[in-house]
Design a protein around this motif. Sequence first.
Motif, short mmCIF file in Angstrom:
data_model
loop_
_atom_site.label_atom_id
_atom_site.label_comp_id
_atom_site.label_asym_id
_atom_site.label_seq_id
_atom_site.Cartn_x
_atom_site.Cartn_y
_atom_site.Cartn_z
N ASP A 211 0.83 -1.19 0.00
CA ASP A 211 -0.01 -0.11 -0.19
C ASP A 211 0.84 1.13 0.23
O ASP A 211 0.45 2.55 0.44
CB ASP A 211 -1.03 0.11 1.44
CG ASP A 211 -0.34 -0.04 2.51
OD1 ASP A 211 1.06 0.20 2.60
OD2 ASP A 211 -0.97 0.13 3.53
N ASP A 230 -4.34 1.24 -2.39
CA ASP A 230 -4.15 2.89 -1.98
C ASP A 230 -4.92 2.85 -0.74
O ASP A 230 -5.97 2.75 -0.66
CB ASP A 230 -4.89 3.81 -2.98
CG ASP A 230 -4.46 5.30 -2.64
OD1 ASP A 230 -4.24 5.60 -1.67
OD2 ASP A 230 -4.12 6.01 -3.80
N GLY A 234 -10.66 7.57 -1.59
CA GLY A 234 -10.80 8.36 -3.13
C GLY A 234 -9.48 8.27 -3.74
O GLY A 234 -9.50 9.00 -4.93
N GLY A 235 -8.56 7.70 -3.22
CA GLY A 235 -7.34 7.65 -3.98
C GLY A 235 -6.27 8.69 -3.79
O GLY A 235 -6.93 9.93 -3.73
N THR A 239 -2.52 5.58 -6.41
CA THR A 239 -3.39 5.68 -7.23
C THR A 239 -2.58 6.41 -8.46
O THR A 239 -2.63 6.03 -9.78
CB THR A 239 -4.80 6.29 -7.16
OG1 THR A 239 -5.34 5.46 -6.14
CG2 THR A 239 -5.47 6.31 -8.02
N ASP A 252 -8.80 0.48 -4.68
CA ASP A 252 -9.04 1.60 -3.81
C ASP A 252 -9.44 1.06 -2.53
O ASP A 252 -9.98 -0.06 -2.14
CB ASP A 252 -10.43 2.07 -4.26
CG ASP A 252 -10.51 3.44 -3.63
OD1 ASP A 252 -11.44 3.55 -2.54
OD2 ASP A 252 -10.04 4.41 -4.03
N ASP A 254 -11.53 1.86 -0.48
CA ASP A 254 -13.06 1.57 -0.04
C ASP A 254 -13.48 0.31 -0.76
O ASP A 254 -14.60 -0.07 -0.46
CB ASP A 254 -13.99 2.68 -0.24
CG ASP A 254 -13.43 3.89 0.65
OD1 ASP A 254 -13.16 3.56 1.90
OD2 ASP A 254 -13.71 4.89 0.23
N GLU A 255 -12.58 -0.32 -1.57
CA GLU A 255 -13.22 -1.41 -2.50
C GLU A 255 -12.39 -2.76 -2.08
O GLU A 255 -12.48 -4.11 -2.49
CB GLU A 255 -12.99 -1.24 -3.72
CG GLU A 255 -14.01 0.07 -4.36
CD GLU A 255 -13.77 0.22 -5.80
OE1 GLU A 255 -12.75 -0.35 -6.32
OE2 GLU A 255 -14.35 0.93 -6.22
#
Length: 305
Positions: A211, A230, A234-235, A239, A252, A254-255
């Motif tokens: 990361d 990341d 939001g990156g 990213t 990302d 959040d993913e």
Amino acid sequence: MHERRKILVTGWFSFLHGEATAGDVLALRRVAAVLRAAGLGYDVVWSPGFRADGTHFEDVDPAAYTHVVFVCGPAHGPGIEELHRRFAHCVRIAVGVSVVDPRSPAVTGFHRVLVRDAPGAEPTLDLAARAPAPASAGPPVVGVVLTHGQREYADRRRHTEVAETLTDWLGGRDCARLELETRLDAHDWRLCGTAGQLEAVLSRLDLVVTDRLHGLVLALRAGVPALAVDPVAGGAKVTAQARACGWPALVDADEVGTAVLERWWRWCLADGRGAARRVAAAFRADTAADTADGLVAALGARPAG
């Protein structure tokens, strides 16, 4: 005669507070291969701390066995002495062990001791040396480069959650994990002292999970695929750098989850090596632009105002 034997194979990997080393487990494989070749069945006792799904001492009925084989390590200590007491009716054999004190009850409790090394004895080859080779090339070697800092991103930071997700997921993968740090230190032997030392390590890996921006860039520079996450919602710079390198294996914060990680894991180990080598070749070709290209012009410019 073989049918009347019921063999229980044990070792330091069997004790709750024992230790399962790679050498011990390979020694077990050697012993298991010998027993199978002789047509002898056996059960193996595992520490519940190492193999929760295995057979543990609490599951074993001593009366069901005629022989106990203790594999590898030092023949010493109360754990082995308890083994003698619990399986007093069995023929007890130690194989591939180190004998520190031949008069120890842990040693004298065995009916036969096939020593690896002992005072006054010629040493023999450790059992791990002749353990059966794996059928395949083995699991991938994965460098893990994580950061827990970057406070400058304030409430966009997802570093803790990302690190926990990645390490939990990696813990369940069949891979050889190597924790790495990009920070250099000339005085701490656990860290690389030069960039070249770290690059030498990275070049020998199959994959890097990271990361960190430099975890990504240095892996690609070595021609090694990077599965990058990341850690900023939001990156942010990871990213941006993946985009600058043209590198697709990016997740990302959040993913991040098992499904997306495994998809990119498969890609990195299949197609990612070739893609990473192409990126590394582009780096070496010295054709891609970076900010140093504008440095000389910036040095010649007059300050505004």
